[in-house]
Every structure is written in C-alpha cells, then in structure tokens.
Design a protein around this motif. Structure first.
Motif, PDB file in Angstrom:
ATOM      1  N   PRO A  60      48.528 103.945  62.799  1.00  0.00           N
ATOM      2  CA  PRO A  60      48.719 102.961  64.036  1.00  0.00           C
ATOM      3  C   PRO A  60      50.212 102.787  64.312  1.00  0.00           C
ATOM      4  O   PRO A  60      51.154 103.067  63.501  1.00  0.00           O
ATOM      5  CB  PRO A  60      48.105 101.761  63.240  1.00  0.00           C
ATOM      6  CG  PRO A  60      48.350 101.802  61.600  1.00  0.00           C
ATOM      7  CD  PRO A  60      48.283 103.062  61.418  1.00  0.00           C
ATOM      8  N   SER A  61      50.218 102.356  65.503  1.00  0.00           N
ATOM      9  CA  SER A  61      51.646 101.864  65.953  1.00  0.00           C
ATOM     10  C   SER A  61      52.017 100.788  65.246  1.00  0.00           C
ATOM     11  O   SER A  61      51.421  99.780  64.559  1.00  0.00           O
ATOM     12  CB  SER A  61      51.491 101.590  67.503  1.00  0.00           C
ATOM     13  OG  SER A  61      50.738 100.449  67.769  1.00  0.00           O
ATOM     14  N   PRO A  62      53.516 100.411  65.152  1.00  0.00           N
ATOM     15  CA  PRO A  62      54.012  99.293  64.798  1.00  0.00           C
ATOM     16  C   PRO A  62      53.560  98.014  65.398  1.00  0.00           C
ATOM     17  O   PRO A  62      53.243  97.085  64.807  1.00  0.00           O
ATOM     18  CB  PRO A  62      55.315  99.488  64.947  1.00  0.00           C
ATOM     19  CG  PRO A  62      55.807 100.755  64.820  1.00  0.00           C
ATOM     20  CD  PRO A  62      54.381 101.430  65.636  1.00  0.00           C
ATOM     21  N   GLU A  63      53.073  98.202  66.840  1.00  0.00           N
ATOM     22  CA  GLU A  63      52.700  97.009  67.429  1.00  0.00           C
ATOM     23  C   GLU A  63      51.032  96.728  66.991  1.00  0.00           C
ATOM     24  O   GLU A  63      50.664  95.486  66.741  1.00  0.00           O
ATOM     25  CB  GLU A  63      52.447  97.312  68.828  1.00  0.00           C
ATOM     26  CG  GLU A  63      53.885  97.492  69.572  1.00  0.00           C
ATOM     27  CD  GLU A  63      54.591  98.782  69.215  1.00  0.00           C
ATOM     28  OE1 GLU A  63      53.859  99.843  68.975  1.00  0.00           O
ATOM     29  OE2 GLU A  63      55.699  98.793  69.480  1.00  0.00           O
ATOM     30  N   ALA A  64      50.331  97.824  66.548  1.00  0.00           N
ATOM     31  CA  ALA A  64      48.939  97.640  66.058  1.00  0.00           C
ATOM     32  C   ALA A  64      48.915  97.097  64.932  1.00  0.00           C
ATOM     33  O   ALA A  64      48.164  96.086  64.559  1.00  0.00           O
ATOM     34  CB  ALA A  64      48.286  99.003  66.261  1.00  0.00           C
ATOM     35  N   VAL A  65      49.886  97.501  63.946  1.00  0.00           N
ATOM     36  CA  VAL A  65      50.137  96.751  62.388  1.00  0.00           C
ATOM     37  C   VAL A  65      50.441  95.393  62.642  1.00  0.00           C
ATOM     38  O   VAL A  65      49.640  94.543  62.058  1.00  0.00           O
ATOM     39  CB  VAL A  65      50.913  97.566  61.672  1.00  0.00           C
ATOM     40  CG1 VAL A  65      51.446  96.733  60.504  1.00  0.00           C
ATOM     41  CG2 VAL A  65      50.869  99.043  61.370  1.00  0.00           C
ATOM     42  N   ARG A  66      51.254  94.896  63.632  1.00  0.00           N
ATOM     43  CA  ARG A  66      51.531  93.365  63.495  1.00  0.00           C
ATOM     44  C   ARG A  66      50.530  92.767  64.037  1.00  0.00           C
ATOM     45  O   ARG A  66      50.143  91.653  63.598  1.00  0.00           O
ATOM     46  CB  ARG A  66      53.001  93.231  64.768  1.00  0.00           C
ATOM     47  CG  ARG A  66      54.256  93.643  63.752  1.00  0.00           C
ATOM     48  CD  ARG A  66      55.228  93.167  64.807  1.00  0.00           C
ATOM     49  NE  ARG A  66      55.473  93.828  66.309  1.00  0.00           N
ATOM     50  CZ  ARG A  66      55.945  95.026  66.453  1.00  0.00           C
ATOM     51  NH1 ARG A  66      56.524  95.749  65.471  1.00  0.00           N
ATOM     52  NH2 ARG A  66      56.059  95.542  67.471  1.00  0.00           N
ATOM     53  N   ALA A  67      49.682  93.208  65.142  1.00  0.00           N
ATOM     54  CA  ALA A  67      48.670  92.511  65.581  1.00  0.00           C
ATOM     55  C   ALA A  67      47.398  92.450  64.630  1.00  0.00           C
ATOM     56  O   ALA A  67      46.800  91.250  64.510  1.00  0.00           O
ATOM     57  CB  ALA A  67      47.944  93.404  66.933  1.00  0.00           C
ATOM     58  N   VAL A  68      47.091  93.451  63.886  1.00  0.00           N
ATOM     59  CA  VAL A  68      46.236  93.377  62.653  1.00  0.00           C
ATOM     60  C   VAL A  68      46.539  92.310  61.913  1.00  0.00           C
ATOM     61  O   VAL A  68      45.627  91.354  61.292  1.00  0.00           O
ATOM     62  CB  VAL A  68      45.864  94.636  62.039  1.00  0.00           C
ATOM     63  CG1 VAL A  68      45.340  94.588  60.752  1.00  0.00           C
ATOM     64  CG2 VAL A  68      45.391  95.460  63.015  1.00  0.00           C
ATOM     65  N   PHE A  69      47.835  92.316  61.489  1.00  0.00           N
ATOM     66  CA  PHE A  69      48.138  91.167  60.294  1.00  0.00           C
ATOM     67  C   PHE A  69      48.226  89.810  61.007  1.00  0.00           C
ATOM     68  O   PHE A  69      48.146  88.678  60.055  1.00  0.00           O
ATOM     69  CB  PHE A  69      49.522  91.867  59.552  1.00  0.00           C
ATOM     70  CG  PHE A  69      48.959  92.711  58.674  1.00  0.00           C
ATOM     71  CD1 PHE A  69      48.332  92.400  57.388  1.00  0.00           C
ATOM     72  CD2 PHE A  69      49.431  94.146  58.627  1.00  0.00           C
ATOM     73  CE1 PHE A  69      48.109  93.175  56.327  1.00  0.00           C
ATOM     74  CE2 PHE A  69      49.204  94.816  57.808  1.00  0.00           C
ATOM     75  CZ  PHE A  69      48.537  94.544  56.504  1.00  0.00           C
ATOM     76  N   ALA A  70      48.271  89.833  62.250  1.00  0.00           N
ATOM     77  CA  ALA A  70      48.478  88.278  62.748  1.00  0.00           C
ATOM     78  C   ALA A  70      47.077  87.981  63.404  1.00  0.00           C
ATOM     79  O   ALA A  70      46.983  86.777  63.696  1.00  0.00           O
ATOM     80  CB  ALA A  70      49.332  88.453  64.215  1.00  0.00           C
ATOM     81  N   HIS A  71      45.996  88.581  63.185  1.00  0.00           N
ATOM     82  CA  HIS A  71      44.782  88.392  63.606  1.00  0.00           C
ATOM     83  C   HIS A  71      44.267  87.282  62.683  1.00  0.00           C
ATOM     84  O   HIS A  71      43.901  87.516  61.548  1.00  0.00           O
ATOM     85  CB  HIS A  71      43.792  89.611  63.442  1.00  0.00           C
ATOM     86  CG  HIS A  71      42.583  89.387  64.296  1.00  0.00           C
ATOM     87  ND1 HIS A  71      41.657  88.602  63.876  1.00  0.00           N
ATOM     88  CD2 HIS A  71      42.157  89.865  65.686  1.00  0.00           C
ATOM     89  CE1 HIS A  71      40.469  88.863  64.809  1.00  0.00           C
ATOM     90  NE2 HIS A  71      40.786  89.411  65.788  1.00  0.00           N
ATOM     91  N   ALA A  72      43.770  86.024  63.425  1.00  0.00           N
ATOM     92  CA  ALA A  72      43.089  84.841  62.675  1.00  0.00           C
ATOM     93  C   ALA A  72      41.936  85.373  62.149  1.00  0.00           C
ATOM     94  O   ALA A  72      41.020  85.945  62.885  1.00  0.00           O
ATOM     95  CB  ALA A  72      43.203  83.896  63.749  1.00  0.00           C
ATOM     96  N   GLY A  73      41.579  85.125  60.844  1.00  0.00           N
ATOM     97  CA  GLY A  73      40.235  85.174  60.441  1.00  0.00           C
ATOM     98  C   GLY A  73      40.079  86.625  59.788  1.00  0.00           C
ATOM     99  O   GLY A  73      38.934  86.994  59.172  1.00  0.00           O
TER     100      GLY A  73
END
Length: 148
Positions: free
Chosen positions: A32-45
């Motif tokens: 995944p892109s670095p942006e996708a990695v950040r979004a996944v780990f920031a996802h609540a729940g």
C-alpha cells in the motif's frame, strides 16, 4: 507457544514488519501507499495485533469493532488478515493472537465475532474451529469489485 512470546497492539511504526509478514498471507501483494498505511492505522475501531517472539513479528490479525443498531445496540467484531510466518506455524502463535483479538472484542462489548477465510483447506477450517469459531453458524457471501 513459547514463553518469550508477547502480543501487543501494532502501530504505524510496525507497518514494515506487518507488510513483510503479509507476504506469508498473500505472496506478491502490491504494497500500500504510505498514505494508505497512515489511514489504516488511524482508523477508529480497527486494531492490529502482533505476536512477537523476541523482536520478530511472527503472527498477526486485525479486529474491526463495528457499531450496530440490532442486538440492543451492541457492536460486533470482525477478524481479518490472520497470518503466521510460514517458518513459525504449528506452535500456537496463530491461536494465541486470535484468542487475544477475541478477548479484546469481548472487552469492547461485542456480542459476536465473525471471521471469514478464502482458504479452501479443511485444515485451515479446523484451525479456526479450534479457536472457537463455528463454521456452520452463518454463511458468508462475497462480491468483489470488477476490474477496470
């Protein structure tokens, strides 16, 4: 499972190790892109759990806790991306990380936990049943986004 094994939540700093472990789940997956990695780990729940032996990440799964308006408004959990390093299978690491995820789901108030697999191997199904899942309780249907 060995005594030196420890389970903890994974964060964005663990992404490289987790993505390397995922090659034992889906070899050849595009990263995944670095942006996708950040979004996944920031996802609540959504939480990722990792089982470490020493400094090595050897097993992982993730748990999504989803809000719900049925069952008295109690959430339910979904476990996905269960993987153990190919060289470390058969030692209880996968069961340990799944049992940890289930305990976290119960702690979050979930009334059930669902796990699906695309594996057709009856040994994989038996593994999930040993973890406490009932393969005959529900039926899953999948639709995939068309290419293009």
């Amino acid at each position: 499972m060995t005594a030196e094994a420890a389970i903890r939540d994974l964060g964005a700093g663990d992404a490289d190790a987790l993505l390397a472990l995922y090659q034992h789940l889906n070899a050849g997956d595009a990263p995944p892109s670095p942006e996708a990695v950040r979004a996944v780990f920031a996802h609540a729940g959504l939480r990722h759990f990792g089982l470490f032996v020493g400094d090595a990440l050897v097993a992982s799964c993730n748990l999504a806790v989803l809000p719900n308006l049925t069952r008295g408004g109690r959430s339910h959990g979904v476990i996905e991306n269960v993987v153990t390093h190919a060289d470390r299978r058969g030692r209880g690491h996968g069961q340990a990380v799944i049992r940890h995820a289930i305990a976290q789901a119960w702690a979050a108030g979930c009334y059930k936990v669902v796990l699906t697999t695309s594996r057709k191997d009856p040994a994989v199904w038996a593994f999930y049943e040993r973890c406490g899942f009932d393969g005959g309780d529900k039926r899953a249907f999948v639709i995939r986004r068309p290419a293009g």
